[in-house]
Motif scaffolding. Structure first.
Motif, PDB file in Angstrom:
ATOM      1  N   LEU A 162       0.926  -1.247  -0.110  1.00 56.28           N
ATOM      2  CA  LEU A 162      -0.091  -0.058  -0.007  1.00 56.28           C
ATOM      3  C   LEU A 162       0.839   1.245  -0.126  1.00 56.28           C
ATOM      4  O   LEU A 162       0.558   2.248  -0.598  1.00 56.28           O
ATOM      5  CB  LEU A 162      -0.836  -0.067   1.135  1.00 56.28           C
ATOM      6  CG  LEU A 162      -1.892  -1.068   1.379  1.00 56.28           C
ATOM      7  CD1 LEU A 162      -2.672  -1.331   2.518  1.00 56.28           C
ATOM      8  CD2 LEU A 162      -3.198  -0.709  -0.018  1.00 56.28           C
ATOM      9  N   MET A 163       1.878   0.995   0.906  1.00 52.14           N
ATOM     10  CA  MET A 163       2.812   2.403   0.697  1.00 52.14           C
ATOM     11  C   MET A 163       3.475   2.724  -0.495  1.00 52.14           C
ATOM     12  O   MET A 163       3.479   3.627  -1.252  1.00 52.14           O
ATOM     13  CB  MET A 163       3.990   1.883   1.658  1.00 52.14           C
ATOM     14  CG  MET A 163       4.982   3.253   2.055  1.00 52.14           C
ATOM     15  SD  MET A 163       6.698   2.639   2.874  1.00 52.14           S
ATOM     16  CE  MET A 163       5.868   1.792   3.991  1.00 52.14           C
ATOM     17  N   ALA A 164       3.757   1.489  -1.337  1.00 51.94           N
ATOM     18  CA  ALA A 164       4.373   1.479  -2.702  1.00 51.94           C
ATOM     19  C   ALA A 164       3.378   2.137  -3.769  1.00 51.94           C
ATOM     20  O   ALA A 164       3.733   2.719  -4.742  1.00 51.94           O
ATOM     21  CB  ALA A 164       5.014   0.475  -3.229  1.00 51.94           C
ATOM     22  N   GLN A 165       2.242   2.065  -3.472  1.00 47.64           N
ATOM     23  CA  GLN A 165       1.099   2.490  -4.140  1.00 47.64           C
ATOM     24  C   GLN A 165       0.761   4.027  -4.163  1.00 47.64           C
ATOM     25  O   GLN A 165       0.396   4.619  -4.967  1.00 47.64           O
ATOM     26  CB  GLN A 165      -0.290   1.812  -4.033  1.00 47.64           C
ATOM     27  CG  GLN A 165      -0.471   0.425  -4.384  1.00 47.64           C
ATOM     28  CD  GLN A 165      -1.642  -0.315  -3.950  1.00 47.64           C
ATOM     29  OE1 GLN A 165      -2.603   0.533  -3.838  1.00 47.64           O
ATOM     30  NE2 GLN A 165      -1.628  -1.693  -3.804  1.00 47.64           N
ATOM     31  N   GLY A 166       1.469   4.529  -3.074  1.00 46.73           N
ATOM     32  CA  GLY A 166       1.328   6.069  -2.712  1.00 46.73           C
ATOM     33  C   GLY A 166       0.593   6.490  -1.591  1.00 46.73           C
ATOM     34  O   GLY A 166       0.188   7.527  -1.551  1.00 46.73           O
ATOM     35  N   ARG A 167       0.076   5.353  -0.892  1.00 47.44           N
ATOM     36  CA  ARG A 167      -0.985   5.654   0.300  1.00 47.44           C
ATOM     37  C   ARG A 167      -0.115   6.151   1.472  1.00 47.44           C
ATOM     38  O   ARG A 167       0.885   5.744   1.807  1.00 47.44           O
ATOM     39  CB  ARG A 167      -1.650   4.653   0.713  1.00 47.44           C
ATOM     40  CG  ARG A 167      -2.382   3.566  -0.463  1.00 47.44           C
ATOM     41  CD  ARG A 167      -3.637   4.322  -0.841  1.00 47.44           C
ATOM     42  NE  ARG A 167      -4.259   3.729  -2.061  1.00 47.44           N
ATOM     43  CZ  ARG A 167      -5.301   4.042  -2.699  1.00 47.44           C
ATOM     44  NH1 ARG A 167      -5.997   5.276  -2.112  1.00 47.44           N
ATOM     45  NH2 ARG A 167      -5.966   3.586  -3.432  1.00 47.44           N
ATOM     46  N   SER A 168      -0.951   7.194   2.070  1.00 42.48           N
ATOM     47  CA  SER A 168      -0.364   7.704   3.397  1.00 42.48           C
ATOM     48  C   SER A 168      -0.635   6.904   4.591  1.00 42.48           C
ATOM     49  O   SER A 168      -1.208   5.623   4.259  1.00 42.48           O
ATOM     50  CB  SER A 168      -1.248   9.179   3.601  1.00 42.48           C
ATOM     51  OG  SER A 168      -2.476   8.902   3.681  1.00 42.48           O
ATOM     52  N   ASN A 169      -0.291   7.109   5.733  1.00 45.63           N
ATOM     53  CA  ASN A 169      -0.235   6.287   6.948  1.00 45.63           C
ATOM     54  C   ASN A 169      -1.751   6.245   7.045  1.00 45.63           C
ATOM     55  O   ASN A 169      -2.092   5.237   7.644  1.00 45.63           O
ATOM     56  CB  ASN A 169       0.532   6.787   7.832  1.00 45.63           C
ATOM     57  CG  ASN A 169       2.123   6.295   7.630  1.00 45.63           C
ATOM     58  OD1 ASN A 169       2.468   5.555   6.989  1.00 45.63           O
ATOM     59  ND2 ASN A 169       2.829   6.408   8.862  1.00 45.63           N
ATOM     60  N   THR A 170      -2.310   7.668   6.873  1.00 40.22           N
ATOM     61  CA  THR A 170      -3.738   7.793   7.458  1.00 40.22           C
ATOM     62  C   THR A 170      -4.639   6.711   6.560  1.00 40.22           C
ATOM     63  O   THR A 170      -5.429   5.885   7.122  1.00 40.22           O
ATOM     64  CB  THR A 170      -4.214   9.233   7.077  1.00 40.22           C
ATOM     65  OG1 THR A 170      -3.520   9.761   8.187  1.00 40.22           O
ATOM     66  CG2 THR A 170      -5.608   9.193   7.594  1.00 40.22           C
ATOM     67  N   ALA A 171      -4.419   6.677   5.173  1.00 36.08           N
ATOM     68  CA  ALA A 171      -5.054   5.785   4.204  1.00 36.08           C
ATOM     69  C   ALA A 171      -4.890   4.234   4.539  1.00 36.08           C
ATOM     70  O   ALA A 171      -5.816   3.830   4.227  1.00 36.08           O
ATOM     71  CB  ALA A 171      -4.785   6.241   2.573  1.00 36.08           C
ATOM     72  N   ILE A 172      -3.626   3.943   4.709  1.00 40.18           N
ATOM     73  CA  ILE A 172      -3.133   2.597   4.976  1.00 40.18           C
ATOM     74  C   ILE A 172      -4.127   2.196   6.237  1.00 40.18           C
ATOM     75  O   ILE A 172      -4.455   0.880   6.288  1.00 40.18           O
ATOM     76  CB  ILE A 172      -1.808   2.403   5.293  1.00 40.18           C
ATOM     77  CG1 ILE A 172      -1.013   2.790   3.808  1.00 40.18           C
ATOM     78  CG2 ILE A 172      -1.684   0.979   5.514  1.00 40.18           C
ATOM     79  CD1 ILE A 172       0.440   2.740   3.756  1.00 40.18           C
ATOM     80  N   ALA A 173      -3.903   2.932   7.343  1.00 40.93           N
ATOM     81  CA  ALA A 173      -4.466   2.532   8.629  1.00 40.93           C
ATOM     82  C   ALA A 173      -6.068   2.371   8.332  1.00 40.93           C
ATOM     83  O   ALA A 173      -6.845   1.446   8.766  1.00 40.93           O
ATOM     84  CB  ALA A 173      -4.495   3.779   9.658  1.00 40.93           C
ATOM     85  N   ALA A 174      -6.709   3.308   7.864  1.00 41.26           N
ATOM     86  CA  ALA A 174      -8.198   3.002   7.390  1.00 41.26           C
ATOM     87  C   ALA A 174      -8.494   1.883   6.464  1.00 41.26           C
ATOM     88  O   ALA A 174      -9.504   0.960   6.676  1.00 41.26           O
ATOM     89  CB  ALA A 174      -8.667   4.246   6.496  1.00 41.26           C
TER      90      ALA A 174
END
Length: 217
Positions: A162-174
């Motif tokens: 998810l990080m490599a897709q460009g997601r922020s920590n907030t978006a990953i947590a959600a």
């Protein structure tokens, strides 16, 4: 937000125009060929370009090459590239200058309006939006005989993808239904295990991860 769109198929081009306009984007040009795209990018200076990889007259990688030349003339020009199939070479070329404001999506993603619009906005803001299938291929390519990758837990691999897709920590947590604090801990562990410099800057950490995944063995 001002958009230049390049797509040679009329129905898809028209559909993308209507979709983006429905989300309050201003389409300043919708073109169907490489030369038209080059002129539009040079003259109109959009906030973001959404570009099909294959455009006339060559029908090879004309769209991508036009976008790359435009980024040379205007460093940091946000470009979201659309492709029919996963081509790691295209992703590699797009990421080669090590700066943000780039995205690579399969055309299938445009049928999920919210996902597609989110990618356009992230790229326009200077972030990175990489197709999950591209990331999965890069992860698979490295996982077999890469010792640092083998040290990642299943959850850390999820977070890495998810990080490599460009997601922020907030978006990953959600998405994973956990706390941001838990994601911050996972990302710190990932960077440590992969030997990468820890960064709080979303774009810089994405580029670092992608560089690691795509480096030569």
């Amino acid at each position: 937000m001002r958009v230049v769109l390049a797509e040679d198929l009329f129905l898809l081009r028209d559909g993308l125009v209507r979709l983006l306009e429905a989300y309050d984007f201003e389409i300043v040009a919708a073109v169907e060929s490489g030369p038209e795209l080059s002129r539009a990018l040079a003259e109109l200076k959009p906030d973001v370009a959404v570009v099909d990889v294959r455009l006339p007259p060559t029908h090879t990688d004309e769209g991508l090459q036009c976008a790359l030349r435009a980024r040379q003339d205007r460093p940091g020009l946000p470009v979201l590239v659309l492709s029919q199939h996963v081509e790691q070479l295209y992703a590699r070329e797009l990421l080669a200058d090590g700066s943000g404001g780039v995205g690579y999506l399969l055309k299938d993603r445009v049928f999920d309006a919210e996902q597609f619009v989110d990618a356009v906005r992230r790229v326009a803001a200077g972030g990175t939006a990489m197709d999950p299938q591209v990331i999965q291929q890069l992860l698979s390519r490295r996982a077999a005989d890469d010792q640092p990758m083998s040290r990642l837990t299943p959850r850390e691999r999820e977070v890495l993808e998810l990080m490599a897709q460009g997601r922020s920590n907030t978006a990953i947590a959600a998405q994973l239904v956990v706390t941001e604090r838990a994601i911050a801990k996972h990302t710190a562990n990932i960077f440590t295990k992969l030997g990468l410099e820890v960064s709080d800057d979303d774009n810089r950490r994405v580029l670092a991860v992608l560089a690691y995944l795509d480096r030569d063995r």
